[in-house]
Design a protein around this motif. Structure first.
Motif, mmCIF file in Angstrom:
data_model
loop_
_atom_site.group_PDB
_atom_site.id
_atom_site.type_symbol
_atom_site.label_atom_id
_atom_site.label_comp_id
_atom_site.label_asym_id
_atom_site.label_seq_id
_atom_site.Cartn_x
_atom_site.Cartn_y
_atom_site.Cartn_z
ATOM 1 N N LEU A 93 63.630 -50.208 112.640
ATOM 2 C CA LEU A 93 64.355 -48.997 112.245
ATOM 3 C C LEU A 93 63.447 -47.772 112.149
ATOM 4 C CD1 LEU A 93 67.285 -48.282 111.317
ATOM 5 C CD2 LEU A 93 66.492 -48.623 108.967
ATOM 6 N N LYS A 94 63.936 -46.657 112.639
ATOM 7 C CA LYS A 94 63.182 -45.396 112.540
ATOM 8 C C LYS A 94 63.190 -44.906 111.097
ATOM 9 C CE LYS A 94 64.151 -43.518 117.167
ATOM 10 N NZ LYS A 94 62.759 -43.472 117.626
ATOM 11 N N PRO A 95 62.200 -44.107 110.717
ATOM 12 C CA PRO A 95 62.276 -43.458 109.399
ATOM 13 C C PRO A 95 63.457 -42.489 109.346
ATOM 14 C CG PRO A 95 60.257 -42.818 110.594
ATOM 15 C CD PRO A 95 61.004 -43.760 111.469
ATOM 16 N N PHE A 134 73.115 -43.268 120.512
ATOM 17 C CA PHE A 134 72.397 -43.056 119.256
ATOM 18 C C PHE A 134 71.292 -44.097 119.171
ATOM 19 C CE2 PHE A 134 71.469 -43.593 114.728
ATOM 20 C CZ PHE A 134 71.085 -42.289 114.449
ATOM 21 N N ASP A 135 70.090 -43.633 118.812
ATOM 22 C CA ASP A 135 68.938 -44.535 118.721
ATOM 23 C C ASP A 135 68.446 -44.602 117.283
ATOM 24 O OD1 ASP A 135 66.697 -46.069 119.046
ATOM 25 O OD2 ASP A 135 65.519 -44.525 120.099
ATOM 26 N N SER A 136 68.918 -45.623 116.560
ATOM 27 C CA SER A 136 68.451 -45.815 115.175
ATOM 28 C C SER A 136 67.079 -46.490 115.161
ATOM 29 C CB SER A 136 69.442 -46.698 114.415
ATOM 30 O OG SER A 136 69.374 -48.027 114.919
ATOM 31 N N THR A 191 61.936 -52.998 118.793
ATOM 32 C CA THR A 191 63.302 -52.751 119.287
ATOM 33 C C THR A 191 63.571 -51.261 119.458
ATOM 34 O OG1 THR A 191 64.311 -52.660 117.084
ATOM 35 C CG2 THR A 191 64.154 -54.835 118.137
ATOM 36 N N ASP A 192 62.627 -50.420 118.977
ATOM 37 C CA ASP A 192 62.768 -48.964 119.157
ATOM 38 C C ASP A 192 62.269 -48.496 120.529
ATOM 39 O OD1 ASP A 192 63.457 -46.411 118.501
ATOM 40 O OD2 ASP A 192 61.742 -46.051 117.164
ATOM 41 N N ALA A 193 61.608 -49.375 121.272
ATOM 42 C CA ALA A 193 61.225 -49.032 122.651
ATOM 43 C C ALA A 193 62.346 -49.542 123.557
ATOM 44 C CB ALA A 193 59.882 -49.652 123.003
ATOM 45 N N GLU A 194 63.554 -48.982 123.346
ATOM 46 C CA GLU A 194 64.762 -49.520 123.961
ATOM 47 C C GLU A 194 65.131 -48.842 125.270
ATOM 48 O OE1 GLU A 194 64.776 -47.122 121.865
ATOM 49 O OE2 GLU A 194 66.179 -45.768 122.839
ATOM 50 N N GLY A 195 64.694 -47.583 125.420
ATOM 51 C CA GLY A 195 65.097 -46.828 126.619
ATOM 52 C C GLY A 195 64.639 -47.517 127.890
ATOM 53 N N ARG A 196 63.408 -48.005 127.876
ATOM 54 C CA ARG A 196 62.848 -48.665 129.063
ATOM 55 C C ARG A 196 63.606 -49.954 129.380
ATOM 56 N NH1 ARG A 196 57.106 -48.873 126.186
ATOM 57 N NH2 ARG A 196 58.086 -47.055 125.226
ATOM 58 N N LEU A 197 64.156 -50.597 128.326
ATOM 59 C CA LEU A 197 64.916 -51.837 128.537
ATOM 60 C C LEU A 197 66.248 -51.539 129.237
ATOM 61 C CD1 LEU A 197 64.293 -53.416 125.009
ATOM 62 C CD2 LEU A 197 63.195 -54.086 127.163
ATOM 63 N N ASN A 207 57.437 -54.892 125.784
ATOM 64 C CA ASN A 207 58.083 -53.576 125.905
ATOM 65 C C ASN A 207 57.320 -52.440 125.233
ATOM 66 O OD1 ASN A 207 58.834 -54.081 123.201
ATOM 67 N ND2 ASN A 207 60.819 -53.037 123.465
ATOM 68 N N THR A 208 56.134 -52.695 124.697
ATOM 69 C CA THR A 208 55.273 -51.596 124.249
ATOM 70 C C THR A 208 53.841 -51.898 124.671
ATOM 71 O OG1 THR A 208 54.755 -52.632 122.126
ATOM 72 C CG2 THR A 208 56.667 -51.185 122.165
ATOM 73 N N GLY A 209 53.032 -50.839 124.751
ATOM 74 C CA GLY A 209 51.664 -51.022 125.240
ATOM 75 C C GLY A 209 50.607 -50.616 124.244
ATOM 76 N N LEU A 220 62.275 -40.654 126.626
ATOM 77 C CA LEU A 220 61.709 -41.997 126.526
ATOM 78 C C LEU A 220 60.685 -42.187 125.417
ATOM 79 C CD1 LEU A 220 62.333 -44.592 128.119
ATOM 80 C CD2 LEU A 220 60.222 -44.239 129.378
ATOM 81 N N THR A 221 59.785 -41.207 125.247
ATOM 82 C CA THR A 221 58.704 -41.443 124.269
ATOM 83 C C THR A 221 58.400 -40.218 123.404
ATOM 84 O OG1 THR A 221 56.907 -40.744 125.747
ATOM 85 C CG2 THR A 221 57.563 -43.066 125.855
ATOM 86 N N GLY A 222 58.151 -40.462 122.130
ATOM 87 C CA GLY A 222 57.650 -39.407 121.257
ATOM 88 C C GLY A 222 56.274 -38.940 121.729
ATOM 89 N N ALA A 223 55.557 -39.833 122.396
ATOM 90 C CA ALA A 223 54.196 -39.509 122.843
ATOM 91 C C ALA A 223 54.172 -38.359 123.854
ATOM 92 C CB ALA A 223 53.543 -40.752 123.447
ATOM 93 N N ILE A 224 55.263 -38.160 124.584
ATOM 94 C CA ILE A 224 55.254 -37.061 125.568
ATOM 95 C C ILE A 224 55.277 -35.715 124.849
ATOM 96 C CG2 ILE A 224 57.725 -36.624 126.061
ATOM 97 C CD1 ILE A 224 54.993 -37.113 128.723
ATOM 98 N N LEU A 225 55.831 -35.691 123.638
ATOM 99 C CA LEU A 225 55.793 -34.459 122.822
ATOM 100 C C LEU A 225 54.379 -34.158 122.364
ATOM 101 C CD1 LEU A 225 59.090 -35.215 121.122
ATOM 102 C CD2 LEU A 225 58.427 -32.836 121.464
ATOM 103 N N VAL A 226 53.613 -35.227 122.107
ATOM 104 C CA VAL A 226 52.227 -35.054 121.698
ATOM 105 C C VAL A 226 51.416 -34.507 122.881
ATOM 106 C CG1 VAL A 226 50.165 -36.219 120.813
ATOM 107 C CG2 VAL A 226 52.428 -36.927 120.027
HETATM 108 N N1 BES Z 1 64.223 -42.136 121.876
HETATM 109 C C1 BES Z 1 62.900 -42.420 121.478
HETATM 110 C C2 BES Z 1 61.884 -41.392 121.945
HETATM 111 C C3 BES Z 1 62.017 -39.998 121.388
HETATM 112 C C4 BES Z 1 61.244 -39.605 120.313
HETATM 113 C C5 BES Z 1 62.839 -39.076 121.970
HETATM 114 C C6 BES Z 1 61.325 -38.327 119.824
HETATM 115 C C7 BES Z 1 62.905 -37.782 121.485
HETATM 116 C C8 BES Z 1 62.152 -37.409 120.412
HETATM 117 C C9 BES Z 1 62.469 -43.782 122.031
HETATM 118 O O1 BES Z 1 63.485 -44.705 122.168
HETATM 119 C C10 BES Z 1 61.473 -44.347 121.085
HETATM 120 O O2 BES Z 1 61.839 -44.619 119.978
HETATM 121 N N2 BES Z 1 60.247 -44.511 121.527
HETATM 122 C C11 BES Z 1 59.205 -45.025 120.714
HETATM 123 C C12 BES Z 1 58.431 -46.014 121.527
HETATM 124 C C13 BES Z 1 57.441 -46.826 120.729
HETATM 125 C C14 BES Z 1 58.176 -47.745 119.779
HETATM 126 C C15 BES Z 1 56.579 -47.601 121.676
HETATM 127 C C16 BES Z 1 58.332 -43.855 120.277
HETATM 128 O O3 BES Z 1 58.146 -42.936 121.062
HETATM 129 O O4 BES Z 1 57.892 -43.856 119.136
#
Ligand code: BES
Ligand code: MN
Ligand code: ZN
Length: 493
Positions: free
Chosen positions: A272-274, A265-267, A342-348, A431-433, A372-378
């Motif tokens: 913290l995520k919204p 689970f990724d909070s 701390t939300d860029a945790e997958g890469r860690l 851990n973020t760019g 890994l990233t929400g950006a790939i959805l974009v």
């Molecule tokens: N688990 C998320 C990525 C994710 C987003 C998966 C939406 C599936 C749907 C990842 O751990 C994350 O939070 N990534 C951040 C990285 C940012 C903080 C650099 C993101 O994509 O916003």
């Protein structure tokens, strides 16, 4: 769901699914049925605008002259254009129509013209499509209405190519078991699938010949995996590194390594995520699920290959003891990382999992899968996973496997300019760019932990779950299992 194969004979009652080819008209069984129903089948085809095109289907209820209660026609398209994924989709959509209505069904592979595939292959693929489409995740519902309960338990596929159908279907049954496992793992909530629970589920796979081993937090401490451990630091659940080995190939052959992000689970942690949509983050172990599902399928079909799955399992939670933005951790590789978010945790998690994999398991190549990233959805939506690689051959192989399996990938660039974006003022990297190219800078981060081994990173944040469709009947897709199985089968066995 029980799938069996039998010789052709029009059933006298129940539900019949019948294939129809575009421009070729009805096959022999269809003609026989049309005659017995005094032309009702052809009249229904005209009425429904159905001519066997790919993606078309039509349903005929209780046709007179025969005892059948239902006939479902599925279009296969032109004989020369039949594909595995097309067959799967058509069988899955037929199952969608009858799953809650009929206990059993007969599917006749009724070809008026030979397709480019072997007839047994066509039958087997239709069987696989039935399995993909019959998946449901109802474990936690106690009040499913009678009318909505799946009733279909048996599909008999009739074909002239009986031996070939059975031979082609056996590995697909194993593959479907792997897809189901991956879907279940993604669909289960975080209070059911936490790191140790994920491990327990996978331990059961040792009955298929997989060697399953686990590193505890204590053992990871000794190995100095502080990048992975930092992510789980705020969780009450213990982090785990799960290793699953399938040795079906030559003893001397180095394994292929599959590495999965398993954030149960990724909070977001302290960053913290919204709240909106946060429940989806129970699926943040989609990469781990794909790795587990793939090695399960390889073991079940006794694949002649050596593969090792390595899965980093953590829960990312905010807590008094959680990792903070600004913290600096030292990874197993010795490289230091400044935590910006701390939300860029997958890469860690993957940083230490990848380093451990190349150092201790000595694979010939590595493929990691991560939501890994929400950006790939974009960038790519939910149609393709993002592919990043330091190796053109692997990238090409996986692109081809994606097209063949229906689990598509699209390659994105890596480069020194992007790599610079993760240099840190205080540590070796951060851990973020920044806002731009978020999926690419995440991949650059991972590349720093590959030690230049041939490597592919698949960002599956857009494909691990998604909207319902016949082949994906509920949320978790199991994405990656069919892709990796196809890649391994056509390049390494
Ligand atoms: N688990 C998320 C990525 C994710 C987003 C998966 C939406 C599936 C749907 C990842 O751990 C994350 O939070 N990534 C951040 C990285 C940012 C903080 C650099 C993101 O994509 O916003
Ligand atoms: Mn996150
Ligand atoms: Zn995450």
């Amino acid at each position: 769901m029980n799938i069996s194969f039998a010789k052709k004979a029009l059933p006298k009652s129940g539900t019949l699914i019948l294939t129809v080819q575009d421009k070729s008209g009805l096959g022999p069984a269809g003609k026989e049925l049309d005659k017995a129903t005094k032309g009702a089948i052809k009249r229904a085809m005209v009425a429904a605008g159905f001519n066997g095109g790919p993606g078309q289907s039509a349903e005929i209820l209780a046709p007179s002259g025969v005892g059948l209660s239902r006939v479902v026609l599925i279009g296969l398209g032109a004989a020369g254009k039949v594909t595995n994924t097309g067959l799967e989709r058509q069988a899955a959509s037929a199952v969608g129509k009858i799953l809650t209505r009929d206990k059993s069904a007969v599917l006749i592979v009724d070809l008026a013209r030979k397709t480019k595939l072997d007839d047994g292959q066509v039958a087997a693929r239709l069987g696989f499509g039935v399995l993909l489409g019959a998946y449901r995740f109802h474990q936690h519902k106690t009040k499913v209405k009678e009318a909505a309960k799946p009733k279909l338990t048996k599909v008999t596929i009739q074909t002239d190519a009986l031996a070939s159908a059975r031979k082609n279907f056996a590995p697909l049954q194993a593959l479907s078991d792997g897809v189901y496992l991956a879907r279940d793992l993604v669909n289960e909530p975080g209070n059911v699938i936490y790191p140790k629970a994920f491990v327990s589920k996978c331990r059961k796979l040792s009955q298929d010949g997989l060697k399953v081993s686990v590193l505890s937090e204590k053992q990871m401490h000794e190995l100095k995996m502080h990048s992975l451990l930092g992510v789980g630091q705020g969780s009450a659940k213990e982090s785990q590194l799960l290793i699953m080995q399938w040795n079906g190939g030559k003893k001397s052959e180095a394994p292929i390594a599959l590495v999965g992000k398993g954030v149960t689970f990724d909070s977001g942690g302290i960053s913290l995520k919204p709240g909106g949509g946060m429940e989806d983050m129970k699926g943040d172990m989609g990469g781990a699920a794909a790795v587990a599902g793939t090695v399960a399928a390889l073991a079940k079909r006794k694949a002649k290959v050596n593969v090792v799955g390595v899965i980093g399992l953590v829960e990312n939670m905010p807590d008094a003891d959680a990792q903070r933005p600004g913290d600096i951790v030292k990874s197993m590789s010795g490289q230091t990382i400044e935590i910006i978010n701390t939300d860029a945790e997958g890469r860690l998690v993957l940083a230490d999992a990848l380093w451990y994999t190349q150092l201790k398991l000595k694979p010939k190549c590595m493929v990691d899968l991560a939501t890994l990233t929400g950006a790939i959805l974009v960038s790519l939506g939910q149609e393709h996973a993002g592919l990043f690689s330091n190796n053109d051959k692997m990238a090409k192989e996986l692109k081809a496997a994606g097209e063949e399996s229906g689990e598509s990938v699209w390659r994105l660039p890596l480069g020194v300019g992007y790599d610079k974006m993760i240099d840190s003022q205080f540590a070796d990297m951060k851990n973020t760019g920044g806002r731009y190219g978020g999926s690419i800078t995440a991949a650059q981060f991972l590349q720093r932990f590959t030690n230049d081994l041939p490597w592919v990173h698949l960002d599956i944040a857009g494909t691990a779950w998604g909207p319902k469709s016949p082949v994906y009947p509920g949320w978790g897709t199991g994405y990656g299992v069919r892709l990796l199985n196809e890649w391994i089968a056509s390049n390494y066995e």
